[in-house]
Scaffold this active site. Structure first.
Site, PDB file in Angstrom:
ATOM      1  N   CYS A 244      64.929  19.416  61.365  1.00  0.00           N
ATOM      2  CA  CYS A 244      64.819  18.369  60.572  1.00  0.00           C
ATOM      3  C   CYS A 244      65.337  16.770  61.019  1.00  0.00           C
ATOM      4  O   CYS A 244      66.603  16.515  60.306  1.00  0.00           O
ATOM      5  CB  CYS A 244      65.511  18.189  59.228  1.00  0.00           C
ATOM      6  SG  CYS A 244      65.826  17.236  57.552  1.00  0.00           S
TER       7      CYS A 244
ATOM      8  N   CYS B 214      67.166  14.727  58.240  1.00  0.00           N
ATOM      9  CA  CYS B 214      68.226  14.766  58.161  1.00  0.00           C
ATOM     10  C   CYS B 214      69.506  14.128  59.400  1.00  0.00           C
ATOM     11  O   CYS B 214      70.131  13.528  59.160  1.00  0.00           O
ATOM     12  CB  CYS B 214      68.386  16.403  57.896  1.00  0.00           C
ATOM     13  SG  CYS B 214      67.220  16.840  57.763  1.00  0.00           S
ATOM     14  N   ASP B 215      68.706  15.051  60.389  1.00  0.00           N
ATOM     15  CA  ASP B 215      69.107  14.447  61.485  1.00  0.00           C
ATOM     16  C   ASP B 215      69.592  13.324  62.719  1.00  0.00           C
ATOM     17  O   ASP B 215      69.862  12.972  63.444  1.00  0.00           O
ATOM     18  CB  ASP B 215      69.555  15.785  62.350  1.00  0.00           C
ATOM     19  CG  ASP B 215      70.223  16.702  61.590  1.00  0.00           C
ATOM     20  OD1 ASP B 215      70.802  16.731  60.446  1.00  0.00           O
ATOM     21  OD2 ASP B 215      69.251  17.628  61.427  1.00  0.00           O
TER      22      ASP B 215
END
Ligand code: NAP
Length: 313
Positions: A134, A137-138
């Site tokens: 993701c 997200c990261d």
């Protein structure tokens, strides 16, 4: 104590919340279980540019918050609980979550799908230490670093493009010599000077540990030649698998686990159980098609529940 609801919806992506809006407006006071990823996959994406009604795009989490509020406005209840078991053998269906027990006269399953990873030996150790599925997200953790994205679909294009905001260089490793992504998404990537593509190649080994983080990957070309490719991060974007483990052995599904529904309806093989969204859609998998399917499932559930009342009269 067991609480009864006419309709329980499991899942909180576009399918679950749209089913919630329609069911609530039909006076079914649905209970929606939000599950492990409240708001579904759109909460880990950034700009959603293809959902009608938003000419300037909308952030995925904002769209999902709006859908949740819209369902609640008409009387849907949402619960941050994880369903752990469903007894489909008799009605009302018994639904157990991580904290409570419920029964429902009808169910709509919108449990969606989850990211697939490559299945390499040390993935579990490196997840969160250089390995991710993701970018939204990261990506932030890879500022000033070099990363690899695996895949050739729209997700890989989207992730690679997004990562260029943080990483100094993004290398897409794709197993074939052509992307399957849409032309628009492909062009955006191919024209980006920070993105490089390695064709006809697979990642066959992850090098690193929890302590060092990912330090390199081993790439294998079609002719079998292997090379060491130093990198700080690897993002898988190789598709998704449906979240249907809870339904195995009871509900009909295809060979890779997508629920079968009696198209064009949302009916599963168990009367009173309906499905919508990615959990039963291996083909389209769009937020808008899931939302449409959620609407259909709520209408099917409403017809089913009214037919039960009529048959009792
Ligand atoms: P996808 O279209 O199924 O693409 C998966 C990619 O991963 C393919 O290129 C595939 O290679 C590759 N792949 C699969 N298994 C692999 C493995 N074991 N090792 C290496 N590579 C592997 O999945 P997606 O990109 O997640 O997209 C899913 C759906 O969501 C699509 O309908 C897409 O249009 C949609 N989507 C839309 C948007 C948007 O419009 N903004 C964004 C993201 C996704 P092959 O090509 O060789 O099969």
């Amino acid at each position: 104590m067991t609480t009864h609801h006419p309709l329980i919806i499991i899942g909180s992506g576009p399918a679950g919340f749209t089913a919630g809006i329609y069911a609530a407006r039909a006076d079914l006071a649905p209970l929606i279980f939000e599950g492990i990823q409240p708001g579904g996959q759109l909460t880990i994406t950034t700009d959603v540019e293809n959902f009608p009604g938003f000419p300037d795009g909308i952030m995925g989490p904002d769209l999902m918050d709006a859908m949740r509020k819209q369902a609640q406005r008409f009387g849907a209840t949402t619960a941050y609980e994880m369903v752990t078991n469903i007894d489909f053998s008799k009605r009302p269906f018994a639904v157990t979550t991580d904290s409570k027990s419920y029964t429902a006269d009808a169910l709509i399953l919108c449990t969606g799908a989850s990211a697939i990873t490559g299945g390499l030996p040390n993935e579990a150790e490196l997840m969160g230490h250089g390995l991710s599925a993701c970018a939204t997200c990261d990506a932030f953790f890879f500022r000033g670093k070099e990363v690899v994205v695996v895949g050739g679909g729209d997700s890989a294009m989207e992730e690679a493009h997004f990562l260029t905001k943080f990483a100094t260089k993004v290398t897409i490793v794709h197993r074939r010599d052509a992307f399957r992504a849409s032309k628009t998404m492909q062009s955006r990537v191919l024209e980006n000077p920070k993105i490089n593509v390695i064709w006809n190649t697979e990642v066959v080994e992850l090098i690193g540990s929890k302590e060092t983080g990912l330090t390199a990957v081993t790439l294998q070309a079609k002719d079998g030649e292997r090379t060491n490719f130093p990198t700080n991060g690897l993002f898988y974007a190789i598709g998704h698998k449906p979240n249907t483990d809870l339904f195995k052995g009871v509900l009909d599904m295809n060979e890779v686990g997508y629920l079968n529904v009696a198209s064009p309806s949302s009916k599963t093989n168990v009367e009173g159980v309906f499905a919508a969204g990615d959990v039963c859609d291996p083909h389209y998998r769009q937020a808008i098609s899931s939302a449409g399917a959620g609407c259909i499932a709520a209408m099917d559930a409403e017809h089913f529940l009214s037919s039960q009342v009529t048959s009792l009269v």
